[in-house]
Design an enzyme around this catalytic site. Structure first.
Site, PDB file in Angstrom:
ATOM      1  N   ASP A  52     -15.756 -22.040  32.447  1.00  0.00           N
ATOM      2  CA  ASP A  52     -16.821 -22.965  32.861  1.00  0.00           C
ATOM      3  C   ASP A  52     -18.148 -22.402  32.365  1.00  0.00           C
ATOM      4  OD1 ASP A  52     -18.641 -24.654  34.527  1.00  0.00           O
ATOM      5  OD2 ASP A  52     -16.818 -25.089  35.657  1.00  0.00           O
ATOM      6  N   HIS A  73     -16.054 -34.953  32.470  1.00  0.00           N
ATOM      7  CA  HIS A  73     -15.198 -36.129  32.527  1.00  0.00           C
ATOM      8  C   HIS A  73     -15.710 -37.297  31.683  1.00  0.00           C
ATOM      9  CE1 HIS A  73     -13.233 -33.728  35.350  1.00  0.00           C
ATOM     10  NE2 HIS A  73     -12.817 -34.627  36.206  1.00  0.00           N
ATOM     11  N   ASP A 116      -8.027 -36.042  37.696  1.00  0.00           N
ATOM     12  CA  ASP A 116      -8.850 -37.256  37.794  1.00  0.00           C
ATOM     13  C   ASP A 116      -8.373 -38.362  36.851  1.00  0.00           C
ATOM     14  OD1 ASP A 116     -10.739 -36.144  39.790  1.00  0.00           O
ATOM     15  OD2 ASP A 116     -11.223 -34.793  38.138  1.00  0.00           O
TER      16      ASP A 116
HETATM   17  N1  SAH Z   1     -11.626 -27.618  39.086  1.00  0.00           N
HETATM   18  C1  SAH Z   1     -12.783 -27.643  39.960  1.00  0.00           C
HETATM   19  C2  SAH Z   1     -13.732 -28.778  39.671  1.00  0.00           C
HETATM   20  C3  SAH Z   1     -14.320 -28.760  38.281  1.00  0.00           C
HETATM   21  S1  SAH Z   1     -15.735 -29.815  38.139  1.00  0.00           S
HETATM   22  C4  SAH Z   1     -12.351 -27.666  41.427  1.00  0.00           C
HETATM   23  O1  SAH Z   1     -11.168 -27.442  41.730  1.00  0.00           O
HETATM   24  O2  SAH Z   1     -13.180 -27.902  42.292  1.00  0.00           O
HETATM   25  C5  SAH Z   1     -16.017 -29.798  36.408  1.00  0.00           C
HETATM   26  C6  SAH Z   1     -16.573 -28.496  35.878  1.00  0.00           C
HETATM   27  O3  SAH Z   1     -16.549 -28.575  34.455  1.00  0.00           O
HETATM   28  C7  SAH Z   1     -18.022 -28.176  36.264  1.00  0.00           C
HETATM   29  O4  SAH Z   1     -18.075 -26.974  36.967  1.00  0.00           O
HETATM   30  C8  SAH Z   1     -18.751 -28.076  34.917  1.00  0.00           C
HETATM   31  O5  SAH Z   1     -19.723 -27.032  34.863  1.00  0.00           O
HETATM   32  C9  SAH Z   1     -17.617 -27.805  33.957  1.00  0.00           C
HETATM   33  N2  SAH Z   1     -17.902 -28.215  32.578  1.00  0.00           N
HETATM   34  C10 SAH Z   1     -18.313 -29.430  32.153  1.00  0.00           C
HETATM   35  N3  SAH Z   1     -18.477 -29.428  30.818  1.00  0.00           N
HETATM   36  C11 SAH Z   1     -18.178 -28.182  30.380  1.00  0.00           C
HETATM   37  C12 SAH Z   1     -18.170 -27.543  29.089  1.00  0.00           C
HETATM   38  N4  SAH Z   1     -18.494 -28.210  27.985  1.00  0.00           N
HETATM   39  N5  SAH Z   1     -17.835 -26.246  29.033  1.00  0.00           N
HETATM   40  C13 SAH Z   1     -17.508 -25.540  30.130  1.00  0.00           C
HETATM   41  N6  SAH Z   1     -17.473 -26.097  31.381  1.00  0.00           N
HETATM   42  C14 SAH Z   1     -17.816 -27.388  31.502  1.00  0.00           C
HETATM   43 MG    MG Z   2     -11.350 -32.914  38.995  1.00  0.00          MG
END
Ligand code: SAH
Ligand code: MG
Length: 232
Positions: free
Chosen positions: A91, A164, A190
């Site tokens: 992330d 997403h 999702d």
């Molecule tokens: N799996 C987590 C929820 C993830 S939310 C849970 O169980 O709660 C989506 C995450 O994707 C966010 O933290 C966001 O920072 C990350 N994200 C979005 N685009 C990204 C990218 N290009 N590179 C790395 N992380 C990314």
């Molecule tokens: Mg999710």
């Protein structure tokens, strides 16, 4: 761990199944309590898929894209620990579009006052440390396409739950799904067949993976879809 406390091996020697079961139950409890976007039943389905992956591949490598505050990380980390796998939890920790101020999933307590930007890394670290998973879970801090462009290790399990939107979701699929080994698992979060329930991209990735013939369905729980690679 306290120096006098039994090692995992000693614990399982004195009580063959209870030790591992207690540890897993404790980790599930911690995952449920962690901040994030993963309903309990989906988290346990993810854990079950990761256990299958960890058992099928010796010295398995797991990657999750989208860690946020470490909720899915603890589910996957529980399976990594139990099977001797290593989970790379990726992330950039600045949140997705939908986490920014003014959007639906914004949490102002996660904004770093120094930068004014979301920073979930301290929370992720607290979650993983609190679960005592630091030997099985490695944090990768960076942009997913940058990391995937240099990645070479075949994956026993890849969990896609990053950005997403159309562009980030497809970038994750293109960058990471080729690394899923033959017979290994791809999980996508999702996935909403009905547009009234959520955005299109994760559903489109799932359809594409199946249509390509490279993956077959291996389970679904809520919006979590599990796939298994059967070809290229
Ligand atoms: N799996 C987590 C929820 C993830 S939310 C849970 O169980 O709660 C989506 C995450 O994707 C966010 O933290 C966001 O920072 C990350 N994200 C979005 N685009 C990204 C990218 N290009 N590179 C790395 N992380 C990314
Ligand atoms: Mg999710």
């Amino acid at each position: 761990m306290h120096p006098d406390s039994p090692t995992p091996t000693e614990r399982s020697r004195t009580s063959p199944t209870a030790g591992a079961g207690d540890r897993r139950a404790r980790l599930v409890e911690l995952a449920r309590a962690a901040t994030g976007f993963m309903p309990d039943d989906e988290g346990e389905a993810l854990l079950a898929a990761a256990l299958r992956a960890g058992e099928a591949f010796p010295d398995a490598t797991f990657v999750e894209i989208g860690a946020w505050c470490g909720k899915s990380t603890v589910y996957l980390g529980a399976a990594a620990e139990a099977t001797g796998a290593v989970l790379f939890s990726l992330d950039h920790h600045h949140g997705s579009e939908e986490n920014q101020a003014g959007w639906e999933h914004h949490d102002p307590t996660l904004v770093d006052p120094a930068s004014g930007r979301i920073d979930t890394l301290p929370r992720w670290r607290r979650t993983v440390m609190g679960a005592d998973l630091e030997r099985s879970v490695v944090g990768l801090v960076g942009d997913s396409p940058v990391v995937s462009s240099r990645w070479t290790t075949p994956l026993a399990l890849c969990f896609i739950d990053g950005g997403h939107g159309e562009e980030p979701a497809w970038a994750d699929f293109r960058g990471w799904s080729p690394h899923v080994a033959e017979g290994a698992w791809l999980a996508i979060h999702d996935v909403f067949p009905d547009p009234a329930d959520g955005g299109r991209p994760p559903y489109d990735l799932w359809c594409h993976a199946l249509d390509s013939g490279a993956f077959v369905e291996d389970g679904e729980t809520g919006s979590l879809r599990i796939l298994r690679r059967v070809g290229r």
